[in-house]
Design an enzyme around this catalytic site. Structure first.
Site, PDB file in Angstrom:
ATOM      1  N   GLU A   1       0.844  -1.188   0.000  1.00  0.00           N
ATOM      2  CA  GLU A   1       0.000   0.000   0.000  1.00  0.00           C
ATOM      3  C   GLU A   1       0.887   1.248   0.000  1.00  0.00           C
ATOM      4  O   GLU A   1       1.696   1.424   0.914  1.00  0.00           O
ATOM      5  CB  GLU A   1      -0.908  -0.013   1.236  1.00  0.00           C
ATOM      6  CG  GLU A   1      -1.865  -1.193   1.218  1.00  0.00           C
ATOM      7  CD  GLU A   1      -2.476  -1.506   2.587  1.00  0.00           C
ATOM      8  OE1 GLU A   1      -2.296  -0.714   3.522  1.00  0.00           O
ATOM      9  OE2 GLU A   1      -3.147  -2.552   2.695  1.00  0.00           O
TER      10      GLU A   1
ATOM     11  N   LEU B   1      -5.890  -1.759  -0.830  1.00  0.00           N
ATOM     12  CA  LEU B   1      -5.801  -1.821   0.632  1.00  0.00           C
ATOM     13  C   LEU B   1      -6.390  -3.152   1.081  1.00  0.00           C
ATOM     14  O   LEU B   1      -7.523  -3.242   1.535  1.00  0.00           O
ATOM     15  CB  LEU B   1      -6.581  -0.679   1.282  1.00  0.00           C
ATOM     16  CG  LEU B   1      -6.206   0.732   0.846  1.00  0.00           C
ATOM     17  CD1 LEU B   1      -6.950   1.747   1.682  1.00  0.00           C
ATOM     18  CD2 LEU B   1      -4.712   0.954   0.967  1.00  0.00           C
ATOM     19  N   ALA B   2      -5.632  -4.217   0.902  1.00  0.00           N
ATOM     20  CA  ALA B   2      -6.127  -5.558   1.186  1.00  0.00           C
ATOM     21  C   ALA B   2      -4.927  -6.428   1.540  1.00  0.00           C
ATOM     22  O   ALA B   2      -4.273  -6.997   0.668  1.00  0.00           O
ATOM     23  CB  ALA B   2      -6.878  -6.107  -0.024  1.00  0.00           C
ATOM     24  N   GLU B   3      -4.634  -6.505   2.838  1.00  0.00           N
ATOM     25  CA  GLU B   3      -3.394  -7.165   3.279  1.00  0.00           C
ATOM     26  C   GLU B   3      -3.373  -8.640   2.906  1.00  0.00           C
ATOM     27  O   GLU B   3      -2.334  -9.187   2.539  1.00  0.00           O
ATOM     28  CB  GLU B   3      -3.215  -6.975   4.786  1.00  0.00           C
ATOM     29  CG  GLU B   3      -2.829  -5.555   5.189  1.00  0.00           C
ATOM     30  CD  GLU B   3      -3.991  -4.580   5.150  1.00  0.00           C
ATOM     31  OE1 GLU B   3      -5.152  -5.043   5.058  1.00  0.00           O
ATOM     32  OE2 GLU B   3      -3.759  -3.355   5.205  1.00  0.00           O
TER      33      GLU B   3
ATOM     34  N   PHE C   1       1.504  -1.272   8.339  1.00  0.00           N
ATOM     35  CA  PHE C   1       1.713  -1.242   9.795  1.00  0.00           C
ATOM     36  C   PHE C   1       1.470  -2.650  10.325  1.00  0.00           C
ATOM     37  O   PHE C   1       0.623  -3.383   9.813  1.00  0.00           O
ATOM     38  CB  PHE C   1       0.730  -0.278  10.474  1.00  0.00           C
ATOM     39  CG  PHE C   1       1.063   1.160  10.269  1.00  0.00           C
ATOM     40  CD1 PHE C   1       1.879   1.835  11.169  1.00  0.00           C
ATOM     41  CD2 PHE C   1       0.578   1.849   9.175  1.00  0.00           C
ATOM     42  CE1 PHE C   1       2.189   3.166  10.974  1.00  0.00           C
ATOM     43  CE2 PHE C   1       0.897   3.180   8.975  1.00  0.00           C
ATOM     44  CZ  PHE C   1       1.697   3.848   9.884  1.00  0.00           C
ATOM     45  N   ASP C   2       2.199  -2.996  11.388  1.00  0.00           N
ATOM     46  CA  ASP C   2       2.063  -4.334  11.959  1.00  0.00           C
ATOM     47  C   ASP C   2       0.628  -4.671  12.361  1.00  0.00           C
ATOM     48  O   ASP C   2       0.196  -5.802  12.253  1.00  0.00           O
ATOM     49  CB  ASP C   2       3.018  -4.528  13.139  1.00  0.00           C
ATOM     50  CG  ASP C   2       3.122  -3.287  14.008  1.00  0.00           C
ATOM     51  OD1 ASP C   2       2.344  -2.335  13.805  1.00  0.00           O
ATOM     52  OD2 ASP C   2       4.002  -3.264  14.882  1.00  0.00           O
ATOM     53  N   GLY C   3      -0.112  -3.642  12.804  1.00  0.00           N
ATOM     54  CA  GLY C   3      -1.490  -3.903  13.194  1.00  0.00           C
ATOM     55  C   GLY C   3      -2.360  -4.324  12.019  1.00  0.00           C
ATOM     56  O   GLY C   3      -3.416  -4.931  12.207  1.00  0.00           O
ATOM     57  N   PHE C   4      -1.891  -4.034  10.811  1.00  0.00           N
ATOM     58  CA  PHE C   4      -2.656  -4.420   9.623  1.00  0.00           C
ATOM     59  C   PHE C   4      -2.251  -5.819   9.126  1.00  0.00           C
ATOM     60  O   PHE C   4      -2.721  -6.266   8.094  1.00  0.00           O
ATOM     61  CB  PHE C   4      -2.440  -3.436   8.464  1.00  0.00           C
ATOM     62  CG  PHE C   4      -2.716  -1.995   8.797  1.00  0.00           C
ATOM     63  CD1 PHE C   4      -3.390  -1.642   9.951  1.00  0.00           C
ATOM     64  CD2 PHE C   4      -2.323  -0.990   7.935  1.00  0.00           C
ATOM     65  CE1 PHE C   4      -3.649  -0.308  10.248  1.00  0.00           C
ATOM     66  CE2 PHE C   4      -2.574   0.351   8.218  1.00  0.00           C
ATOM     67  CZ  PHE C   4      -3.231   0.681   9.383  1.00  0.00           C
TER      68      PHE C   4
ATOM     69  N   PRO D   1      -5.206  -9.247   9.131  1.00  0.00           N
ATOM     70  CA  PRO D   1      -6.011  -9.809   8.045  1.00  0.00           C
ATOM     71  C   PRO D   1      -5.206 -10.723   7.119  1.00  0.00           C
ATOM     72  O   PRO D   1      -5.790 -11.498   6.374  1.00  0.00           O
ATOM     73  CB  PRO D   1      -6.501  -8.570   7.267  1.00  0.00           C
ATOM     74  CG  PRO D   1      -6.303  -7.430   8.189  1.00  0.00           C
ATOM     75  CD  PRO D   1      -5.160  -7.792   9.088  1.00  0.00           C
TER      76      PRO D   1
ATOM     77  N   HIS E   1      -1.660   0.720  14.884  1.00  0.00           N
ATOM     78  CA  HIS E   1      -0.449   1.175  14.204  1.00  0.00           C
ATOM     79  C   HIS E   1       0.816   0.840  14.988  1.00  0.00           C
ATOM     80  O   HIS E   1       1.901   1.240  14.624  1.00  0.00           O
ATOM     81  CB  HIS E   1      -0.507   2.679  13.941  1.00  0.00           C
ATOM     82  CG  HIS E   1      -1.564   3.053  12.940  1.00  0.00           C
ATOM     83  ND1 HIS E   1      -2.890   3.006  13.233  1.00  0.00           N
ATOM     84  CD2 HIS E   1      -1.478   3.466  11.666  1.00  0.00           C
ATOM     85  CE1 HIS E   1      -3.591   3.392  12.174  1.00  0.00           C
ATOM     86  NE2 HIS E   1      -2.758   3.663  11.199  1.00  0.00           N
TER      87      HIS E   1
END
Lengths: 112, 338
Positions: free
Chosen positions: B43, B72-74, B97-100, B103, B143
């Site tokens: 992204e 935007l689709a991990e 970001f690691d939080g993402f 998924p 984040h």
């Protein structure tokens, strides 16, 4: 340090809103504004909200009069921002590096 | 064997001052130039150059077929990496970001980590997942995370977390050239760490730790941004006459049990510091390895200084959550007094 002009456009403040009306500017041209300080109060079809400043910088231009409706995505404010090579990008902030960090705990050396 | 940071004799290039962002960018440039199969995507990594500027200028230099933006689709980003790897490419995807990463866990755990095993080596996954990781930049929720234990616990993945620009450069070269999937955890809080760097080809094998600061009274074990915190602690402890060694694990899988044991056998005390919550964190693995290898040498039980067993907090609470200098000093004192 070099300055650059950054124009902030009106974001979509709700879900699918198309415009907002400027109620009251809380900054004036020439003023220096801090990031996250109140920038402008606007009214949408849902509510009146205060938009915080996305930048720290000097206000160069206000693109709308009070009472004027601004479409989402159109310019709202132009800032002159110090060109910072260490700008954090889009999210978060650059951590401050302490030359001599604070401490409260003192150590006793081992006896062995 | 561990290496000392001052290894000036091995210098092969003059030092240049670079931030960690720039050092990783340089490494990606080298990799894109040397291997036409390397692809960089994620992204905003293309036209924008990445939210942390790590991929700045790469699309201009190598074109939008090799450095490109994704939706935007991990999960799709990692799924695409799997397909590309199966077809002979060497993907370097970024999850912003690691939080993402959550998924994409299905793709990472069920496909990336297992494909080599599942196909009996017919389809290796030479994927390097670039994951801006950990906290310290006061970002909003999702984040900042500390996912190393999750990835290290997944068979088939290698995991690495650099702590300074020079190491970030070499470790990136090593990660991308590896035919195994590597999770490369970039410590966001150190992205702006600017220092003179000698751009070196990797010289230590994968899974090698390094001694950042030698000492004799206790070993502080850390990785990523906590290495610098431990260096600060060591400098303060020196004022009190306590001489702390700082061991940067770097590779969290495989983990350098030998280097860890060598250090702690000398200092006889160990404090492991990480950002992730305490329970079932990687500190427990470090403590177990130290106990297993150094039991007779230990003067005190291994101490863990970690985040708390709560969700990784959003910005304003980070300074309370992350291991503070005083918390590390107190743990050191406990090992000295035991």
């Amino acid at each position: 340090m070099a300055q650059e002009n950054i124009t902030f456009t009106l974001p979509d403040l709700g879900e699918g809103l198309v415009e907002a009306t400027v109620l009251e500017w809380q900054v004036a041209v020439g003023e220096t504004v801090e990031r996250n300080a109140p920038l402008v109060e606007v009214e949408t079809t849902k509510s009146a909200v205060v938009i915080p400043s996305p930048h720290t910088g000097r206000v160069v231009e206000l693109h709308a009069e009070e009472e004027q409706a601004v479409p989402v995505g159109r310019p709202l404010v132009t800032f002159a921002v110090e060109g910072a090579p260490d700008a954090p990008g889009i999210v978060g902030r650059v951590p401050a590096e302490e030359a001599r960090p604070a401490r409260r705990v003192r150590l006793r050396p081992p006896t062995d | 064997m561990t290496e000392l940071i001052e290894r000036a004799a091995a210098a092969d290039t003059p030092a240049v001052e670079l931030s960690m962002q720039q050092a990783i960018n340089r490494a990606l440039r080298v990799l894109l130039a040397e291997d036409p199969d390397v692809l960089v995507f994620g992204e905003d990594v293309g036209a924008l150059g990445g939210v942390f500027r790590v991929t700045d200028g790469l699309q201009e230099e190598f074109g939008d077929k090799r450095v490109f933006d994704t939706p935007l689709a991990e999960s799709a980003i990692m799924g695409m990496a799997v397909g590309l790897a199966m077809n002979g490419w060497r993907p370097v995807p970024e999850l912003q970001f690691d939080g993402f990463a959550y998924p994409a866990i299905d793709q990472i755990v069920n496909q990336v980590a297992r494909m080599n095993y599942r196909t009996r080596g017919a389809a290796p996954m030479p994927i390097t997942l670039r994951l801006p990781s950990f906290g310290g930049i006061q970002a909003p929720e999702h984040h900042g995370e500390s996912l190393e234990a999750l990835f290290a616990h997944t068979p088939g993945l290698k995991v690495v977390a650099p702590s300074d620009p020079g190491d970030a450069y070499s470790l990136m070269l090593q990660a991308v050239r590896s035919d195994d999937p590597v999770v490369y955890m970039e410590p966001k809080a150190r992205y702006w760490d600017r220092r003179p760097v000698r751009l070196r080809e990797p010289s230590d094998p994968i899974g090698t730790s390094r001694i950042v600061r030698p000492g004799r009274h206790a070993t502080l074990v850390a990785w990523g941004a906590m290495v610098q915190r431990c260096v600060q602690v060591a400098e303060l402890a020196a004022e009190d006459g306590v001489d702390l060694e700082v061991l940067d694990l770097r590779w969290l899988k495989p983990l350098d049990a030998e280097g860890l044991a060598a250090s702690v056998s000398r200092t006889r005390r160990a404090v492991v510091v990480h950002e992730a919550p305490l329970t079932a964190g990687l500190g427990a693995e470090v403590a177990a390895l130290v106990t297993e290898h150094c039991f007779r040498d230990l003067s005190a039980p291994v101490q863990r200084v970690t985040g708390f067993d709560v969700p990784y907090p959003a910005g304003p609470l980070e300074p309370q959550y992350l291991p503070t200098i005083d918390r590390v000093l107190l743990a050191v004192q406990r090992t000295l007094e035991y």
